[in-house]
Scaffold this active site. Structure first.
Site, mmCIF file in Angstrom:
data_model
loop_
_atom_site.group_PDB
_atom_site.id
_atom_site.type_symbol
_atom_site.label_atom_id
_atom_site.label_comp_id
_atom_site.label_asym_id
_atom_site.label_seq_id
_atom_site.Cartn_x
_atom_site.Cartn_y
_atom_site.Cartn_z
ATOM 1 N N ASN A 41 0.857 -1.187 0.000
ATOM 2 C CA ASN A 41 0.000 0.000 0.000
ATOM 3 C C ASN A 41 0.890 1.232 0.000
ATOM 4 O O ASN A 41 1.885 1.290 0.708
ATOM 5 C CB ASN A 41 -0.927 -0.013 1.211
ATOM 6 C CG ASN A 41 -2.019 1.024 1.089
ATOM 7 O OD1 ASN A 41 -1.767 2.217 1.121
ATOM 8 N ND2 ASN A 41 -3.251 0.556 0.938
ATOM 9 N N HIS A 42 0.508 2.213 -0.788
ATOM 10 C CA HIS A 42 1.326 3.412 -0.954
ATOM 11 C C HIS A 42 1.059 4.499 0.084
ATOM 12 O O HIS A 42 1.686 5.560 0.021
ATOM 13 C CB HIS A 42 1.093 4.003 -2.349
ATOM 14 C CG HIS A 42 1.585 3.129 -3.445
ATOM 15 N ND1 HIS A 42 1.029 3.139 -4.708
ATOM 16 C CD2 HIS A 42 2.565 2.198 -3.482
ATOM 17 C CE1 HIS A 42 1.653 2.263 -5.470
ATOM 18 N NE2 HIS A 42 2.578 1.675 -4.748
#
Length: 166
Positions: A41-42
């Protein structure tokens, strides 16, 4: 039988100016009791790119420090759903959700709400009733491949800039 899952507590303070709302924590986040715990996840990477001169504490053991880092920037985190039934981690698998009481947070400095992705933004009609601007941000999920990391960062930074956080 699909498991009934409970979400995470809000990560907010009296100084929260922009509340970022996800949909519901993924399996890894629930297991670790940490927002955006999946390394793909960014979310945390986007925040670090927006504030490059302030190193973000890394690693699962540093989650309390990451939370403090986030709060120090005027950000808060929560999800639109308090509980749901779901197999896996995809938003499309969410069934029978129960909404969080976002208005009940009583955030005196709240200036905006930023929905992280489409599922969260489905609740914009409720959050708009809080009397602050509401934004739809591109999902920080790595599954959101239609947005490059640079475009995600730019969109997120734009909202934070509008509210004096950057």
């Amino acid at each position: 039988m699909t498991p009934r899952l409970a979400g995470l507590a809000p990560l907010v303070s009296r100084d929260t100016r922009v509340l970022v709302l996800g949909s519901f924590p993924g399996g890894r986040s629930l297991a670790e009791q940490q927002y955006y715990a999946h390394p793909q996840n960014h979310f945390w990477k986007i925040l670090q790119a927006i504030w490059p001169d302030s190193p973000l504490p890394a690693g699962a053991d540093n989650y309390p420090a990451r939370g403090a880092w986030l709060l120090a920037r005027g950000l808060g985190l929560w999800d639109v759903y308090a509980a749901c039934e779901r197999e896996g981690s995809l938003d499309s698998a969410i069934r029978n959700p129960v909404a969080n009481d976002i208005a009940g947070l009583h955030l005196p400095q709240l200036a905006a709400i930023a929905h992280n992705g489409a599922e969260s933004f489905k609740h914009a009609r409720h959050t708009q009733g809080l009397g602050v601007p509401v934004y739809r941000l591109p999902s920080s999920s790595a599954a959101n491949a239609s947005w490059s990391f640079a475009r995600k960062r730019e969109a997120w930074q734009g909202v934070f800039h509008q509210h004096g956080l950057v």
